[in-house]
Structures are given as C-alpha cells and as structure tokens.
Design a protein around this motif. Structure first.
Motif, short mmCIF file in Angstrom:
data_model
loop_
_atom_site.label_atom_id
_atom_site.label_comp_id
_atom_site.label_asym_id
_atom_site.label_seq_id
_atom_site.Cartn_x
_atom_site.Cartn_y
_atom_site.Cartn_z
N GLY A 279 0.88 -1.17 0.00
CA GLY A 279 0.00 0.00 0.00
C GLY A 279 0.91 1.21 0.00
N ASP A 293 -4.28 5.89 1.61
CA ASP A 293 -4.34 4.46 1.43
C ASP A 293 -3.95 3.76 2.73
OD1 ASP A 293 -4.56 1.97 0.08
OD2 ASP A 293 -2.47 2.04 -0.48
N GLY A 296 -4.87 0.13 2.56
CA GLY A 296 -3.95 -0.74 1.83
C GLY A 296 -2.71 -1.08 2.62
N CYS A 297 -2.20 -0.12 3.40
CA CYS A 297 -1.00 -0.36 4.20
C CYS A 297 -1.25 -1.41 5.28
CB CYS A 297 -0.52 0.94 4.84
SG CYS A 297 0.21 2.10 3.66
N GLU A 352 -0.96 -4.82 -4.95
CA GLU A 352 -1.18 -3.56 -4.25
C GLU A 352 -2.66 -3.35 -3.95
OE1 GLU A 352 0.11 1.15 -4.45
OE2 GLU A 352 0.51 -0.13 -6.17
N SER A 353 -2.93 -2.81 -2.77
CA SER A 353 -4.28 -2.39 -2.40
C SER A 353 -4.30 -0.88 -2.36
CB SER A 353 -4.67 -2.97 -1.04
OG SER A 353 -5.88 -2.39 -0.58
N ASP A 354 -4.96 -0.24 -3.32
CA ASP A 354 -5.03 1.22 -3.36
C ASP A 354 -6.35 1.66 -3.98
OD1 ASP A 354 -4.40 3.89 -3.15
OD2 ASP A 354 -3.13 3.93 -4.93
#
Length: 457
Positions: A279, A293, A296-297, A352-354
């Motif tokens: 993230g 984000d 995401g992190c 990635e989660s964003d």
C-alpha cells in the motif's frame, strides 16, 4: 506398459486432488484468522486517529514511517528496514478562497474549492479574472489563445456515470486535473478551476495531484465541488464576462528525506524470489487518508501477519512494502524498483491495495495471457469467499515501475461504488471504513499470495 501409464495418470490425479484439498484448507485457515483475530482495523485506527493525514515530507508522514516499522517489528517479521527516498515537500498553507464575482443576479458568492497538489499559490493578493468553461483539453486548441489569454479556465467535464467500475470513470476524466493547468497555460490562461473527480453530487471539493510541464508557465489551480461546478456553469450561461476570484497560499519547498518501510517473511525454499504486498503510506493533507491508502498499508501488513499466525510458511519471501509519495510524485515506487533492479532481485509478483477498504470482489492482473489464464484457474478456490473477478487490469501506481523487470502486477479490486465519494477529500476518515470489509480485503490478499507462492507461474 498400459498398466504403468494408467497408474501414473491415477497417481497424478490423486496428487492434484490432494493439493486442491490442501489449498482449500489453508485458504479457509487464512480467512478464519483474519475474521476472528484480525489486526488490520486497530492498526488503521491508530494510523488514522493518532497520526492522521500523511502528506509526503510532513512530520506526520515521518511518524507513520516509524509506526509501521515498529508494528512489523512487534509482529515478529523476519526482517524490517527502511529504504531511503527523497520526496517532494508541498505545503497547502492557509485555507483556500474561491468566489464568483459580479454575477448580475446575486453579486458575489463564495464557493468551496481546494488547491490541487503541487500547485503554485496565488499569494495573498489572490487572482481575479474572467472565467471560461470547457469540457475537454481539445477545446483549448479550438478556442485558441485569443479567447483564453488572461482568463481562468474552468474544466467541467464530469466522470462518466455509465462505467460500472468507477475507477474507469475516474481515469477518463483525470487528464483535466493532471495536465489541464499546463495545457491551459500554453494558451495564456492565468489560472484553472477543475470539477472535482467524483460521481457524488455534494459540496466537498476533491484535491489530487497536477503535473506541470517543463518550460510552461506554472499557474495556480483549484478543484471545485460538484455542486459548486454545476452552480458556476449555470451562472456562466446567463452572465457574460463573469469573473472568478481564487486565493491559495500553497508552495513547493525543497525535497525531504523519507522512507519506504519494508518488512519480510523469509521463504523456506526460494528465499531469493520475492512476492510484494503493498500500500502507499502517504496521503493527502485533508481527512486522515483511511481509505487512500491507510487501508492498503494495514492490509499489506496484516497479510504477512496472517502467514505467521497460521504457521503457513511460504516458499518464497513475502515482502510487505509501505510506499512513500504515491500521491504527488511516485518517488517511493520508482526508488524501490530502481534498487530491486540494481540488486538483481527477482520479483515474481506484486500485489497492491489502493482502491479503498471496501468489500473485495477480485483482482486486476497485468501479465501475459498465459499467467492470467493460470490465475483464472484459481477462481473456484476463491469463489467461496466471493472473489470471482480475475481479469486484465492495472496493477497499481507504486508497483507499476516493476513491470519492466517481468513482475506480474496485481491490484486488489474492492467494490468501487463509494470510493470516489471520499477520495482525496476531508471526508476520507476512519469512520467511513467498515471493520469486516477491511478484514476481508486483507484475507483476500493473503489468499492470493498463498496461491502464487505455492503454484508459481
């Protein structure tokens, strides 16, 4: 001979069946851990409420670096370290002012505006000029310098509501914000007002980055709320020569030393092959960046924690990366890829989660057709968790610089309908995040990492 061949085929079928059963069991274990003992929500609560917004170069960004480093150390990751990166240090300054001036029917009217990231400021004297409305960058050329010079350009193209995935709608309207100011400046414009990039009709302006073109005059730029944009557009239709006043106090300061934060779980048999889960740690300086984000992190950290908590030891090294400066420079993603290439590291995949901490629906894949086909074969294993999308996609801004190294790029795809209600606004706060949705996202990331690690490409 035929009997031997038949025996071999039966053995292969048995092995495949056993492997599938192992995968089903481990995926269930991953989701059970996330949904009953998950740590993503309390981590996000601290990041959002105790640290807050985290614009790169700011003291709060530095605090977030230290917090996530300490969290991964406390969770017992095998290795935790910081990767130096120089980042832009843009500051907003005091609150912006936007105002319609000299309208025939009502005189002056204040409007909710917000400076775009990286924009120059007007300074205390502000900027007052006639405003002209455009729907696209192409209209600049049609109007020409004689009709634009000395004016404020108002880009009012809305996001296209026909797109089911709102990310596609965002991408289709983003050019006016990112490159619109420089495009308008080439024709002599003195400022830019941009319609906020959201499908919501509200009075909340959305910030976001702009990129000035080298050699082109830098002019100040603000975003206006969607209600404000509609009001300004309506007023322009009956008020020839309408003027707009904007006042901003933002400025770009010298670059600041910051860090990507990296934590690893070492692989058992292929430790020199890496799978990144990520993230971006920075956020805009409004709201507290919970969806963009922070989510995401903490999901990336949680994905690795789940492996440790369940005792599932990966073959490859799983690396959680908190990238710095995605919002207004992408310095963290570029530096990570540069160092990885310099070291000759092999990155099998990066996830990635964003796109916010909403209910996960699947994954967008940037890869060869062969890899995509293999990953699509895993959908039956993921479908019980309502992860049915495995489609060609974008990956993510921070991980995209790894593409030329042959890395498979993957983006978590949460439900997209609410994300741009909060994106880059003061409304992006912790109370907008649902605990279970966040935990499902973290489990989904861990589940896909598990399959990639076990199956390879």
């Amino acid at each position: 001979m035929k009997k031997c061949l038949l025996a071999a085929v039966l053995l292969l079928i048995a092995l495949v069946s056993t492997q599938a059963q192992d995968h089903e069991k481990n995926l269930r274990t991953i989701f059970d851990e996330a949904l009953t003992n998950g740590q993503s929500y309390p981590m996000l609560e601290y990041l959002s409420l105790n640290i807050g917004h985290r614009l790169s170069g700011s003291p709060s960004a530095a605090a977030a670096v230290e917090y996530t480093r300490q969290q991964m150390e406390a969770l017992g990751f095998d290795k935790v370290y910081l990767q130096e990166v120089m980042v832009p240090h843009w500051v907003r300054g005091q609150k912006e002012i936007g105002r319609i001036v000299n309208a025939k029917t009502f005189g002056s009217q204040d409007m909710n505006v917000i400076a775009l990231g990286n924009s120059v400021g007007t300074g205390p004297s502000g900027l007052l000029a006639e405003v002209i409305e455009l729907q696209s960058l192409e209209e600049l050329e049609k109007l020409g310098k004689k009709n634009i010079e000395g004016k404020i350009v108002f880009f009012n193209r809305p996001m296209d509501a026909k797109h089911i995935n709102t990310g596609h709608a965002y991408g289709g309207a983003g050019d006016q914000r990112v490159v619109g100011p420089s495009a308008a400046a080439k024709y002599g414009a003195v400022g830019v007002v941009v319609r906020s990039l959201t499908l919501a009709l509200d009075d909340v302006p959305h910030t976001g980055t702009l990129i000035y073109e080298d050699g082109v005059t830098q002019i100040p730029a603000v975003a206006i709320s969607t209600i404000g944009a509609n009001y300004l557009s309506k007023t322009l239709k009956t008020n020839k020569g309408l003027q707009f006043y904007m006042e901003t106090h933002c400025e770009m300061l010298p670059d600041v030393l910051s860090y990507n934060v990296i934590g690893e779980l070492t692989g058992t048999t292929l430790p020199n092959e890496y799978i990144v889960v990520a993230g971006h740690l920075d956020s805009w300086d409004v709201g507290d960046g919970s969806h963009d984000d922070g989510a995401g992190c903490v999901q990336a950290i949680e994905a690795v924690r789940i492996f440790k908590a369940t005792g599932i030891r990966p073959k490859r090294t799983i690396r959680a990366v908190m990238y710095m400066n995605e919002e207004n420079g992408l310095r963290g993603g570029l530096e990570y890829a540069r160092v990885a290439k310099e070291k000759g590291e092999k990155h099998l995949a990066a996830l990635e989660s964003d796109a916010g901490g909403f209910t996960p629906r699947g994954f967008g894949i940037k890869s060869t057709d062969a890899v995509l086909t293999k990953m699509q074969s895993w959908v039956p294993l993921l479908a019980p968790y309502e992860l049915r999308k495995m489609v060609k996609g974008y990956g993510g801004a921070d991980i995209n610089p790894l593409e030329d190294q042959g890395t498979v790029l993957i983006g978590l795809m949460p439900d997209s309908q609410r994300y741009f209600d909060y994106h880059h606004t003061a409304e992006d706060t912790f109370d907008k995040v649902n605990k279970r949705e966040l935990e499902l996202g973290a489990a989904s990331m861990a589940a896909l990492i598990y399959l990639i690690d076990q199956e390879g490409f």
